[in-house]
Every structure is written in C-alpha cells, then in structure tokens.
Design a protein around this motif. Structure first.
Motif, PDB file in Angstrom:
ATOM      1  N   HIS A 365      14.713  -8.107  -6.425  1.00  0.00           N
ATOM      2  CA  HIS A 365      14.236  -6.729  -6.252  1.00  0.00           C
ATOM      3  C   HIS A 365      12.773  -6.650  -6.665  1.00  0.00           C
ATOM      4  O   HIS A 365      12.315  -7.339  -7.578  1.00  0.00           O
ATOM      5  N   ARG A 366      12.020  -5.789  -5.999  1.00  0.00           N
ATOM      6  CA  ARG A 366      10.608  -5.588  -6.304  1.00  0.00           C
ATOM      7  C   ARG A 366      10.373  -4.122  -6.658  1.00  0.00           C
ATOM      8  O   ARG A 366      10.757  -3.225  -5.916  1.00  0.00           O
ATOM      9  N   ASP A 367       9.764  -3.897  -7.805  1.00  0.00           N
ATOM     10  CA  ASP A 367       9.425  -2.522  -8.187  1.00  0.00           C
ATOM     11  C   ASP A 367       8.300  -2.011  -7.292  1.00  0.00           C
ATOM     12  O   ASP A 367       7.283  -2.680  -7.105  1.00  0.00           O
ATOM     13  N   CYS A 368       8.492  -0.837  -6.753  1.00  0.00           N
ATOM     14  CA  CYS A 368       7.498  -0.223  -5.862  1.00  0.00           C
ATOM     15  C   CYS A 368       7.144   1.164  -6.370  1.00  0.00           C
ATOM     16  O   CYS A 368       7.939   1.822  -7.046  1.00  0.00           O
ATOM     17  N   ARG A 369       5.951   1.585  -6.039  1.00  0.00           N
ATOM     18  CA  ARG A 369       5.567   2.942  -6.385  1.00  0.00           C
ATOM     19  C   ARG A 369       6.543   3.924  -5.738  1.00  0.00           C
ATOM     20  O   ARG A 369       6.903   3.761  -4.559  1.00  0.00           O
ATOM     21  N   PRO A 370       6.956   4.934  -6.449  1.00  0.00           N
ATOM     22  CA  PRO A 370       7.893   5.901  -5.840  1.00  0.00           C
ATOM     23  C   PRO A 370       7.230   6.652  -4.699  1.00  0.00           C
ATOM     24  O   PRO A 370       6.020   6.883  -4.689  1.00  0.00           O
ATOM     25  N   THR A 371       8.046   6.990  -3.725  1.00  0.00           N
ATOM     26  CA  THR A 371       7.530   7.769  -2.599  1.00  0.00           C
ATOM     27  C   THR A 371       8.513   8.889  -2.295  1.00  0.00           C
ATOM     28  O   THR A 371       9.731   8.694  -2.333  1.00  0.00           O
ATOM     29  N   ASN A 372       7.982  10.043  -2.025  1.00  0.00           N
ATOM     30  CA  ASN A 372       8.812  11.200  -1.686  1.00  0.00           C
ATOM     31  C   ASN A 372       8.758  11.525  -0.204  1.00  0.00           C
ATOM     32  O   ASN A 372       9.129  12.607   0.219  1.00  0.00           O
ATOM     33  N   GLY A 373       8.262  10.568   0.566  1.00  0.00           N
ATOM     34  CA  GLY A 373       8.145  10.803   1.993  1.00  0.00           C
ATOM     35  C   GLY A 373       6.830  11.483   2.320  1.00  0.00           C
ATOM     36  O   GLY A 373       6.072  11.900   1.439  1.00  0.00           O
ATOM     37  N   PRO A 374       6.540  11.600   3.594  1.00  0.00           N
ATOM     38  CA  PRO A 374       5.259  12.202   4.007  1.00  0.00           C
ATOM     39  C   PRO A 374       5.234  13.698   3.732  1.00  0.00           C
ATOM     40  O   PRO A 374       6.237  14.392   3.834  1.00  0.00           O
ATOM     41  N   GLY A 375       4.066  14.199   3.368  1.00  0.00           N
ATOM     42  CA  GLY A 375       3.908  15.622   3.112  1.00  0.00           C
ATOM     43  C   GLY A 375       3.867  16.433   4.402  1.00  0.00           C
ATOM     44  O   GLY A 375       3.636  15.896   5.493  1.00  0.00           O
ATOM     45  N   ALA A 376       4.060  17.729   4.263  1.00  0.00           N
ATOM     46  CA  ALA A 376       4.124  18.610   5.433  1.00  0.00           C
ATOM     47  C   ALA A 376       2.807  18.614   6.200  1.00  0.00           C
ATOM     48  O   ALA A 376       2.803  18.603   7.442  1.00  0.00           O
ATOM     49  N   GLN A 377       1.690  18.618   5.487  1.00  0.00           N
ATOM     50  CA  GLN A 377       0.400  18.661   6.166  1.00  0.00           C
ATOM     51  C   GLN A 377       0.146  17.375   6.945  1.00  0.00           C
ATOM     52  O   GLN A 377      -0.329  17.401   8.087  1.00  0.00           O
ATOM     53  N   ALA A 378       0.491  16.241   6.329  1.00  0.00           N
ATOM     54  CA  ALA A 378       0.301  14.966   7.006  1.00  0.00           C
ATOM     55  C   ALA A 378       1.191  14.869   8.239  1.00  0.00           C
ATOM     56  O   ALA A 378       0.768  14.362   9.292  1.00  0.00           O
ATOM     57  N   ARG A 379       2.400  15.365   8.128  1.00  0.00           N
ATOM     58  CA  ARG A 379       3.315  15.325   9.265  1.00  0.00           C
ATOM     59  C   ARG A 379       2.805  16.226  10.393  1.00  0.00           C
ATOM     60  O   ARG A 379       2.868  15.867  11.566  1.00  0.00           O
ATOM     61  N   GLU A 380       2.318  17.385  10.040  1.00  0.00           N
ATOM     62  CA  GLU A 380       1.822  18.313  11.058  1.00  0.00           C
ATOM     63  C   GLU A 380       0.633  17.708  11.807  1.00  0.00           C
ATOM     64  O   GLU A 380       0.531  17.824  13.032  1.00  0.00           O
ATOM     65  N   GLN A 381      -0.235  17.058  11.051  1.00  0.00           N
ATOM     66  CA  GLN A 381      -1.401  16.447  11.681  1.00  0.00           C
ATOM     67  C   GLN A 381      -1.007  15.288  12.580  1.00  0.00           C
ATOM     68  O   GLN A 381      -1.557  15.104  13.668  1.00  0.00           O
TER      69      GLN A 381
END
Length: 730
Positions: A365-381
């Motif tokens: 296993h490799r520790d990775c920075r947590p991610t909460n998924g793409p933000g709304a603004q980034a998705r809209e763009q």
C-alpha cells in the motif's frame, strides 16, 4: 580446467610476469583514485563470477550468467549519478558495484552473494531470482534483459521532463536526472529494442525532452551467433535524433571520458544518445556453456588474452596509479574476501513455501494525499454544457468520458497515452474533449506501437505518475503483451515490493461489433490477461458500472500500486436500447463522483431462485434480453455480473448464487481458455450439487460481415441453454 579457471590462472601468471596486452596510453579526466576504485569494482565483479560457478557446482547457487569481459562498465557508472535511474544489462555487475561506491553504507559483496544463494535476505529480490538491482542505487531489477526493458527506459526518460511540468506526489527522479539503459549487441536487433530506439528518435525529432542514454555493450556475439563486424556502428552511427558515441570498454580511461561526454550531452540537451562500448565475453554465455563447442579454440584464447582486467593493470601502471604488484594483491585479496563472505551467505535462509514466494506479487500500500474529488467550479469549467446532460441517461462511451474527466480533475498525476487518444479522441470518441480540458501533456498522442505505449506508461509509473495507457483494440495487445507480463506485472515481485509501476490499461475489446473489422477488431479472448499473476482484470457491462469501476481501478493503481486492465466492450459503447427500438433500456445516468464499485463487488439483478445466470460484458446485456422469455417460461432468474475477471471474486460469486437451483455461465470468450473455465471450476468446488452448465463462444476467430456474431452466444442460445438446464417451467 574450465575456461573460468584458465582465465584466472592466466591473469595471475601474466600480471606477475608483467606480460600485459598492448594498447593506448591512459588519457582523459579519470583521476588516479577513481581509476583504482574502478579496477577494484572490476576485480570484485570477476571474483563474484568465479564464486557463483563454485556455488553452483556445490549446489549452493543457482544462476551463473556473468559479467566477465564487461568490467569496463564500471567506468560508465562513474560517469553517471546514483540518482540516474539505470535499467541494466545482465552483465553489468561492475556497473552496480561501481555505483555502490557512490552511495554510503552499501554492502555489495554480501548483497550479490545472497542473490546468488537465493536467500530471503537478498536485499533486492528477497530470494526470488538472481538479479542485478538496488533501491538505494536506483536500479530496478531486470530478470531478462533481452530488450524488454528498453521501452520503459524511454518512458522513464520522458517522465523526467513531464515531472518538471507537473510533478507527481510520488516522483522519485530529480529534475536533472537522466535515464540509462544498457543491453547487448545481439539484443539491439530485437523488435522491442528497435521500437524503443524509434520511439526515442521520434520523440527527439520533435524536440520533446528525452534525457536517455542507451548503452550497447558490444561483445560481438549473442550466445553463439556472431554479430557482423561493424554492424552496430553502421546501423546506429547516423540515426536522426540519436547522438552516437563510441569507446573501447577494455580501456577504463577511454570509457570514462566518452561516457562523461555522452552523459553531459544527454543531461544538458535533454536528448537521447547511443553509447557504443566495445567489450569481450569471457567463459561463454552462462553456466556450463562451453564457447569452444561453437567457436575455434584459437579465437576463444585470443579473447581471453585481451582480458579487460589485464588492460586495466597496464593502464594503471602507465598512469602511475597502481603497480602490477599492487594490482595483483587487490585481485587476490578480493577473491579471498568473496570466498569468506560466500561461506556465510550460503547458510542464510531461503524461500520455502508458496506464500513466501508470492508475498511480493501484490505491491505494498502507498500513502497518498487525501482527495475529496473535483470541486464544483473545476467541474463546471471542464464539463461546460455536459453538466446538464448528466441529468439524462447516456450511452457507455460518454459516461466513461465523464468518469475520466472527473478522475483527471481529482488526480493531477493521471496521464493518458495512446494512438489517437488526444486530438481525435480515440477511435470511438471515448476520450474526446480531454485534450482541450487537460492539455497535450496529460493526453499524449503516441506513435503507432503498442510496446512503446505500454513502455511509456511503465516508465512514467516508476516516477510517480498514474498512467492510463490505451490499447486501441484487444487484439493489438498481443503485439506488446510481454510489456505487461514480463515488465509491469513482475516488477514488484522481483524487487520485493521496492519498485512498482501502477497503472490502469484501458483496452477497447470483445466482440459483437456489427460490420466492422474481423478478428482484429472483434477479439473475444481474455486468456493472456487472466494468466498474469497480480494483474487485475475488469470488464463493465453498462455505462454507470464502467464509471464506478474506473474510479476503483484508479484507486487500486494510485493507493495499492496495482497493474489494472480495464477492458471496455466496444459493442456496448453506443448501446441504447435493450428490448425494443428506442426503449433506452441500456443507457444509464452518470453516477455521482463519490460512487464506486469496489474490487470483488459483483452485480446482482433480480432475486429469482430457479436460475442464476453468471456472466459479464456483452453476456450481461444478452442475458437481460433473454430474461423476459425465461420468466414467461416460469424460470425465475437472477443475473449476476461478475465485473472483475481476475482475480475472480469467488466469495461474492458464491454468495450471489446462494439459494438458486441452477447456475448457467454465459461467457462471450472462447470455450477453450475462456473465463467460463474458471467460473465452472469455482462453482463446482464452492457450490457442489447445484446443476451447472456453460454457454461459451466457439474456438474460432470472428468473421466480418453478417456472421460477426455467429460464433458467440446469443439471446436465443441463452434461452435454450437455460430451459435445457432447468427443465423449463415448474
């Protein structure tokens, strides 16, 4: 006396008599201290070769391909940095020994002897193979360096420039590193090598940074087949985009000076170069191979008289760095030390059980920075008007495209590569708009060569990227399957989990395409992918599942460092209807980016207790088409979508069929070697007594035209097989 001992005795006699071969005077920037160090590396490499043969004769060692005659490669190592990733030829012990001198705390004598003894304490492979390699020395292990490592060297070199532009979280190579790759003159002729050279030239020709140093160790023979005199120089001296350097590997002064020049060219220009090093081969190819059985004795003896260690003694003497007497003392002391360490190394524990051998197939296993998924603004763009379309059911290809978009927004280390994946958006439009959204750095249009596509991915993965290479059609993977089997999947195994190359390989495949291509575009065999230990194989049957499974595949690569193959059923890319024209029954809404289908989670549709149809991909679609007729016949049916084909989700499958009276396996792959074989074996073992049957494709290639589906399961065949198995209505 064998050739190994003859060479040894000749060295002792000739150095004592100062009977040294003629040659050039020592010239160049090699200092006396470094020159002596390189000679020590050569002596240790030679002593290890002799000891490996002694260990094999005593039943204490198990693989004896040696480096004798290639000791000059120590000078190449000295010209590089220990942070330059090095993919080594199997005759490069002297290179690794010399590099160990650049990194404090190394115990190379013991390390290599533990490898010879197949001890679990071998620091690179844990006793799984006699390989060169070291994590502290940035040398990934190569188990068979007959060119298969060259494509990933191209990928690693490319990754250095890519990481300067978008540095991944887990990058391991410095911005000013170069990639180094060595191989023999015979291997240079291999199609894999030629593809790598071409890919490097193709890249360099377009002024794309590629700091890569190829090194051909030319000893003039491949096992028993001679390389034509002058062939390597003639074919590599004037290639566009590939700078050529040549040196005499018997002369450590010339080799060091030339390697320095080549390395500086690659490092400063960010362009590939080809270093041609003249060497000789002593003792034959490996083990008990006797060169005098296929070469004239006079020729063998002439090579032995040209021993590079004898040349080094002469050069060191002429440079005033070391007298012949001192050189002889180093040689004999090194041999004695190796014998002492070997006596202890052969007592160390070895692998004994299957679990011990298999422990490193699955990477750590490799520790990775947590991610909460793409933000709304980034998705809209990124999505623009596509966001509104997500409220409506869509076909599979579009949902995959959206899933890839969300994944690339969330994980900047994801890079896609393949033929036509960028500006065109793929043959079926699956990757359309992704170049506009993420740029050509992350959507790489490659040359037409599957080995280079996968090699690029493997090399980039070793430098922290999460590649998603695309193979245009399933049949095309056979052009490069060893890049998956022999390189990607084995790296963790043979490095004891110290090196990994996680990735998600997307392949458009399987059958049922109407009127397009034949067996090259409609390929229904997955056997080669299911046969590789450690590789995860996933096949979705609908667009929503495809999106959610892709998210899990990326998690598996990113966090678990797995090699994942995601086969997308081409015939289901555009599928809209299920039972009637324009019913839209096979389209799905795009699942929220937080939703995933975990590895081993199967799909269950229905609660029928009479029949469980276990299937995947197109078989799932056809089974849903067949179910109304089965229900009308009184056969209460549930459909189980396997989804994950390797490893098979056995526990989930067993639970899914619980309470069913019959099991029908519907498999669109071939009868022989198909997925059904594994499924039938599992249910026979896990659900004894339940009546089983399978419906598979024929052992045939697929035809073009109206007969495109004739050799594969159909809705009508599923209905007939189910009625035959269950006896029809109760």
């Amino acid at each position: 006396m064998d050739r190994c001992e003859l060479v040894h005795e000749n060295f002792l006699r000739r150095v004592a008599a100062r009977d040294l071969p003629p040659g050039r005077e020592p010239e160049g920037p090699l200092s006396p201290t470094l020159a002596v160090s390189l000679y020590r590396s050569g002596c240790l490499s030679r002593a290890l070769d002799r000891q490996s043969r002694a260990m094999q004769r005593a039943g204490q060692g198990f693989y004896t391909i040696g480096s004798s005659g290639h000791e000059g490669l120590a000078a190449v190592a000295a010209a590089l940095r220990p942070t330059d990733i090095a993919f080594l030829h199997y005759r490069d012990a002297a290179f690794q020994i010399a590099r160990a001198g650049q990194v404090p705390g190394q115990t190379m004598t013991r390390d290599m002897l533990l490898s010879f003894a197949s001890s679990v304490e071998d620091p690179i492979s844990g006793g799984r193979h006699k390989v060169l390699g070291s994590r502290p020395l940035m040398i990934p292990p190569q188990t068979s360096t007959i060119a298969s490592h060259l494509p990933k060297a191209v990928g690693a070199a490319y990754s250095i420039g890519a990481a300067r532009r978008h540095r991944p979280e887990h990058a391991i190579l410095p911005d000013d590193a170069i990639a180094y790759c060595s191989f023999g003159d015979a291997s240079a002729n291999h199609s894999t090598a030629q593809g790598a050279f071409n890919a490097a030239q193709w890249t360099s020709y377009q002024s794309v940074p590629l700091p890569l140093l190829f090194c051909c160790e030319d000893n003039g023979i491949g096992i028993s087949t001679k390389t034509p005199t002058g062939w390597i120089a003639a074919t590599f001296a004037n290639r566009p985009g590939l700078k050529y350097f040549a040196c005499d590997g018997l002369d450590i002064y010339d080799t060091y000076a030339t390697a320095l020049e080549a390395a500086e060219y690659v490092r400063s220009r960010k362009k590939p170069a080809f270093l041609h090093v003249r060497t000789i081969r002593l003792y034959g190819h490996a083990g008990a191979d006797m060169p005098t059985t296929y070469l004239p004795r006079e020729e063998v003896e002439a090579e032995e008289a040209n021993d590079p260690l004898l040349h080094s003694v002469r050069l060191l003497d002429r440079a005033g760095a070391l007298t012949p007497e001192q050189a002889l003392a180093i040689y004999t002391e090194t041999g004695a030390r190796v014998a002492r360490v070997a006596a202890e190394a052969v007592t160390r524990p070895r692998l004994r059980t299957a679990p011990e051998v298999m422990a490193s197939i699955i990477p750590p296993h490799r520790d990775c920075r947590p991610t909460n998924g793409p933000g709304a603004q980034a998705r809209e763009q990124a999505f623009g008007s596509d966001l509104k379309a997500m409220d409506e059911p869509q076909i599979m290809s579009r949902l995959i495209n959206w899933a890839l978009t969300d994944l690339m927004l969330a994980h900047p280390e994801i890079v896609m590569m393949g033929e036509d994946v960028g500006r065109k958006g793929g043959v079926y439009g699956v990757t359309q708009k992704l170049t506009a959204r993420f740029g050509p750095d992350r959507m790489i249009d490659t040359l037409l060569d599957e080995q280079s596509i996968l090699g690029l991915a493997i090399g980039m993965a070793q430098n922290g990227f999460v590649p998603m290479p695309e193979i245009q059609f399933l049949a095309y993977v056979h052009n490069a399957e060893d890049q998956i089997r022999g390189e990607a999947a084995t790296l963790s195994f043979f490095s004891n989990g110290q090196f990994t190359n996680p990735m998600v390989i997307r392949i458009a495949g399987l059958g049922y395409q109407k009127g397009f291509g034949g067996h090259f575009h409609n390929d229904n065999s997955l056997a080669v992918l299911r046969d590789i230990p450690g590789v995860i194989l996933a096949v979705p049957s609908n667009g929503a599942d495809a999106a959610m499974m892709l998210r899990e595949c990326v998690r598996l690569a990113r966090e678990e460092q797995r090699v994942v193959v995601f086969v997308e059923p081409i015939a289901l890319y555009p599928m809209r209807d299920l039972l009637a024209d324009k019913d839209g029954g096979w389209m799905r809404r795009y699942p929220d980016p937080s939703q995933t289908i975990r590895l081993g989670e199967v799909g269950i549709d229905g609660q029928g207790a009479d029949l469980a149809i276990v299937t995947f991909g197109n078989g799932c679609y056809l089974s849903h088409q067949a179910r109304p007729a089965l229900e009308a016949a009184g056969i209460r049916t549930r459909i189980i979508d396997t989804r994950w084909l390797s490893p098979l989700p056995k526990e989930a499958l067993t639970a899914a069929v619980a309470g069913c009276g019959h099991i029908l396996v519907v498999d669109e792959t071939r009868h022989t070697g198909g997925v059904a074989e594994g499924l039938m074996a599992h249910f026979h073992e896990a659900a004894p007594g339940i009546p089983l049957a399978r419906l598979t494709a024929e052992d045939s290639f697929i035809a073009t035209g109206p007969a495109y589906a004739a050799t594969m399961p159909s809705k009508e065949q599923i209905i007939a097989a189910a009625i035959a198995l269950t006896g029809g209505a109760k």
